[in-house]
Design a protein around this motif. Structure first.
Motif, PDB file in Angstrom:
ATOM      1  N   ASP A 149      46.851  55.624  59.194  1.00  0.00           N
ATOM      2  CA  ASP A 149      45.414  55.928  59.198  1.00  0.00           C
ATOM      3  C   ASP A 149      45.010  56.614  57.904  1.00  0.00           C
ATOM      4  OD1 ASP A 149      45.216  54.817  61.709  1.00  0.00           O
ATOM      5  OD2 ASP A 149      45.177  56.752  62.772  1.00  0.00           O
ATOM      6  N   GLU A 150      45.823  57.566  57.449  1.00  0.00           N
ATOM      7  CA  GLU A 150      45.510  58.288  56.215  1.00  0.00           C
ATOM      8  C   GLU A 150      45.519  57.357  55.003  1.00  0.00           C
ATOM      9  OE1 GLU A 150      48.450  61.342  56.224  1.00  0.00           O
ATOM     10  OE2 GLU A 150      47.289  62.677  57.543  1.00  0.00           O
ATOM     11  N   LYS A 151      46.359  56.327  55.034  1.00  0.00           N
ATOM     12  CA  LYS A 151      46.430  55.356  53.947  1.00  0.00           C
ATOM     13  C   LYS A 151      45.400  54.239  54.095  1.00  0.00           C
ATOM     14  CE  LYS A 151      51.367  55.914  52.829  1.00  0.00           C
ATOM     15  NZ  LYS A 151      51.163  56.136  51.383  1.00  0.00           N
ATOM     16  N   GLY A 152      44.665  54.255  55.206  1.00  0.00           N
ATOM     17  CA  GLY A 152      43.687  53.212  55.446  1.00  0.00           C
ATOM     18  C   GLY A 152      44.303  51.863  55.747  1.00  0.00           C
ATOM     19  N   LEU A 153      45.497  51.872  56.354  1.00  0.00           N
ATOM     20  CA  LEU A 153      46.212  50.638  56.652  1.00  0.00           C
ATOM     21  C   LEU A 153      46.078  50.316  58.136  1.00  0.00           C
ATOM     22  CD1 LEU A 153      49.493  51.322  54.625  1.00  0.00           C
ATOM     23  CD2 LEU A 153      47.627  49.768  53.991  1.00  0.00           C
ATOM     24  N   PRO A 154      45.424  49.226  58.484  1.00  0.00           N
ATOM     25  CA  PRO A 154      45.355  48.842  59.901  1.00  0.00           C
ATOM     26  C   PRO A 154      46.713  48.381  60.395  1.00  0.00           C
ATOM     27  CG  PRO A 154      44.424  47.117  58.516  1.00  0.00           C
ATOM     28  CD  PRO A 154      44.742  48.267  57.601  1.00  0.00           C
ATOM     29  N   VAL A 155      47.038  48.734  61.614  1.00  0.00           N
ATOM     30  CA  VAL A 155      48.320  48.341  62.201  1.00  0.00           C
ATOM     31  C   VAL A 155      48.096  47.841  63.622  1.00  0.00           C
ATOM     32  CG1 VAL A 155      49.658  49.962  60.798  1.00  0.00           C
ATOM     33  CG2 VAL A 155      48.836  50.671  63.046  1.00  0.00           C
ATOM     34  N   HIS A 156      49.033  47.027  64.090  1.00  0.00           N
ATOM     35  CA  HIS A 156      49.062  46.598  65.486  1.00  0.00           C
ATOM     36  C   HIS A 156      50.156  47.405  66.180  1.00  0.00           C
ATOM     37  CE1 HIS A 156      46.699  42.972  64.391  1.00  0.00           C
ATOM     38  NE2 HIS A 156      47.434  43.000  63.295  1.00  0.00           N
ATOM     39  N   VAL A 157      49.861  47.967  67.331  1.00  0.00           N
ATOM     40  CA  VAL A 157      50.828  48.759  68.087  1.00  0.00           C
ATOM     41  C   VAL A 157      51.024  48.100  69.446  1.00  0.00           C
ATOM     42  CG1 VAL A 157      51.413  51.021  69.007  1.00  0.00           C
ATOM     43  CG2 VAL A 157      50.030  50.851  66.923  1.00  0.00           C
ATOM     44  N   GLY A 158      52.271  47.789  69.779  1.00  0.00           N
ATOM     45  CA  GLY A 158      52.484  47.157  71.077  1.00  0.00           C
ATOM     46  C   GLY A 158      53.919  46.722  71.290  1.00  0.00           C
ATOM     47  N   ASN A 159      54.072  45.718  72.133  1.00  0.00           N
ATOM     48  CA  ASN A 159      55.380  45.244  72.563  1.00  0.00           C
ATOM     49  C   ASN A 159      55.832  44.091  71.670  1.00  0.00           C
ATOM     50  OD1 ASN A 159      57.642  45.004  74.175  1.00  0.00           O
ATOM     51  ND2 ASN A 159      56.525  44.617  76.070  1.00  0.00           N
ATOM     52  N   VAL A 160      57.082  44.141  71.255  1.00  0.00           N
ATOM     53  CA  VAL A 160      57.668  43.065  70.462  1.00  0.00           C
ATOM     54  C   VAL A 160      58.833  42.462  71.245  1.00  0.00           C
ATOM     55  CG1 VAL A 160      57.024  44.317  68.365  1.00  0.00           C
ATOM     56  CG2 VAL A 160      59.396  44.432  69.185  1.00  0.00           C
ATOM     57  N   LEU A 161      59.289  41.311  70.792  1.00  0.00           N
ATOM     58  CA  LEU A 161      60.453  40.670  71.395  1.00  0.00           C
ATOM     59  C   LEU A 161      61.650  40.787  70.467  1.00  0.00           C
ATOM     60  CD1 LEU A 161      61.929  38.819  73.440  1.00  0.00           C
ATOM     61  CD2 LEU A 161      61.065  36.870  72.098  1.00  0.00           C
ATOM     62  N   SER A 162      62.728  41.381  70.963  1.00  0.00           N
ATOM     63  CA  SER A 162      64.003  41.373  70.259  1.00  0.00           C
ATOM     64  C   SER A 162      64.859  40.272  70.878  1.00  0.00           C
ATOM     65  CB  SER A 162      64.716  42.722  70.399  1.00  0.00           C
ATOM     66  OG  SER A 162      63.998  43.739  69.749  1.00  0.00           O
ATOM     67  N   SER A 163      64.979  39.181  70.176  1.00  0.00           N
ATOM     68  CA  SER A 163      65.645  38.015  70.738  1.00  0.00           C
ATOM     69  C   SER A 163      66.994  37.777  70.082  1.00  0.00           C
ATOM     70  CB  SER A 163      64.774  36.769  70.548  1.00  0.00           C
ATOM     71  OG  SER A 163      65.411  35.628  71.077  1.00  0.00           O
ATOM     72  N   ASP A 164      67.943  37.299  70.880  1.00  0.00           N
ATOM     73  CA  ASP A 164      69.228  36.866  70.334  1.00  0.00           C
ATOM     74  C   ASP A 164      69.141  35.480  69.720  1.00  0.00           C
ATOM     75  OD1 ASP A 164      70.522  39.167  71.036  1.00  0.00           O
ATOM     76  OD2 ASP A 164      71.563  38.334  72.774  1.00  0.00           O
ATOM     77  N   PHE A 165      67.993  34.815  69.889  1.00  0.00           N
ATOM     78  CA  PHE A 165      67.876  33.419  69.470  1.00  0.00           C
ATOM     79  C   PHE A 165      66.928  33.282  68.288  1.00  0.00           C
ATOM     80  CE2 PHE A 165      68.555  33.553  74.068  1.00  0.00           C
ATOM     81  CZ  PHE A 165      69.739  32.839  74.172  1.00  0.00           C
ATOM     82  N   PHE A 166      67.454  32.829  67.167  1.00  0.00           N
ATOM     83  CA  PHE A 166      66.585  32.421  66.073  1.00  0.00           C
ATOM     84  C   PHE A 166      66.197  30.959  66.262  1.00  0.00           C
ATOM     85  CE2 PHE A 166      65.294  31.172  61.824  1.00  0.00           C
ATOM     86  CZ  PHE A 166      64.621  32.289  61.360  1.00  0.00           C
ATOM     87  N   TYR A 167      67.171  30.158  66.680  1.00  0.00           N
ATOM     88  CA  TYR A 167      66.926  28.759  67.037  1.00  0.00           C
ATOM     89  C   TYR A 167      67.164  28.627  68.539  1.00  0.00           C
ATOM     90  CZ  TYR A 167      67.553  28.295  62.003  1.00  0.00           C
ATOM     91  OH  TYR A 167      67.448  28.445  60.649  1.00  0.00           O
ATOM     92  N   ASN A 168      66.088  28.503  69.290  1.00  0.00           N
ATOM     93  CA  ASN A 168      66.173  28.507  70.745  1.00  0.00           C
ATOM     94  C   ASN A 168      66.020  27.087  71.281  1.00  0.00           C
ATOM     95  OD1 ASN A 168      65.940  28.990  73.521  1.00  0.00           O
ATOM     96  ND2 ASN A 168      64.815  30.906  73.202  1.00  0.00           N
ATOM     97  N   ALA A 169      66.983  26.644  72.099  1.00  0.00           N
ATOM     98  CA  ALA A 169      66.905  25.314  72.694  1.00  0.00           C
ATOM     99  C   ALA A 169      65.707  25.181  73.633  1.00  0.00           C
ATOM    100  CB  ALA A 169      68.203  25.000  73.446  1.00  0.00           C
TER     101      ALA A 169
END
Length: 239
Positions: A149-169
């Motif tokens: 906020d002090e730097k004036g940088l907008p951010v998204h705050v929330g849930n992310v996915l940590s996946s074991d799959f980079f290439y998912n069948a």
């Protein structure tokens, strides 16, 4: 000699160089090198085992370290466990790239991972009698949001996915996660958050959108190493 007195592992050999209590953890070791050379003063390299570069220096007079972790939960979990339990690190801040899966995210946007859903089985080692929610340390999250906020940088705050799959069948997997409000996909945060929670230390992931998976947009490898400076500068202020 106890494990806490060993002060080196097969993967991290600092040769007496201090590792600070606060550490930045990019996946790419070349990003760690870039941060050390660009932002830190009085820099000393503390690791080069397997070319997983680690450095300690000062930023605005405060000691801080930075080290690569590689890709995926197993690699992140190995390095973060050793940093916590062998070297006494208390604040671990992952800075990485992610693939957006929501329309409101664009290339170079910043995401704070308040939570990390996962398809990994890493949590099974704890034998918990139910489902575990992987969440950030509020103290780091609150401070990071204030810095942004002090730097004036907008951010998204929330849930992310940590996946074991980079290439998912399963080609529909990310669509299903998107419908649950997941902002983006990456591969390390859940393991970091579990290690930190179990040890009673602090962890936060700050991500920059390198790809939009559904729109087929992407940045270059060089940009991922050096151009995600807003994310880096927020993380550095958390020392």
């Amino acid at each position: 000699m106890s494990i806490s007195e060993l002060r080196e592992t097969p993967h991290i050999k600092p040769n007496g160089v201090e590792i600070a209590e606060t550490i930045l953890l990019p996946g790419d070791p070349l990003r760690a090198k870039f941060i050390a050379e660009t932002y830190l003063e009085d820099v000393v390299q503390f690791n080069d085992v397997r070319n997983m570069y680690g450095y300690t220096g000062t930023f605005k007079g405060k000691r801080i370290s930075v080290m690569g972790t590689g890709m995926g939960t197993p690699s992140m979990s190995l390095y973060s466990w050793e940093l916590i339990h062998i070297f006494g690190v208390k604040n671990l801040i992952r800075i990485g790239s992610c693939g957006a899966i929501q329309d409101q995210l664009n290339l170079y946007d910043i995401v704070f991972a308040m939570g990390a859903s996962t398809d990994s089985n890493y949590v099974q080692q704890y034998n918990l009698p139910g489902q575990y929610s992987n969440i950030a340390s509020f103290s780091l999250l609150e401070k990071a949001k204030k810095v942004a906020d002090e730097k004036g940088l907008p951010v998204h705050v929330g849930n992310v996915l940590s996946s074991d799959f980079f290439y998912n069948a399963d080609q529909t997997a990310l669509e299903k996660w998107s419908k649950m409000g997941i902002l983006c996909a990456e591969m390390e945060t859940a393991g970091l958050y579990m290690n930190a929670a179990h040890a009673g230390v602090n962890a936060l992931t700050i991500l920059t959108v390198s790809d939009h998976i559904f729109r087929h947009e992407q940045t270059t490898t060089e940009e991922r190493q050096t151009a995600f400076t807003n994310m880096m500068e927020i993380a550095l202020e958390l020392a």
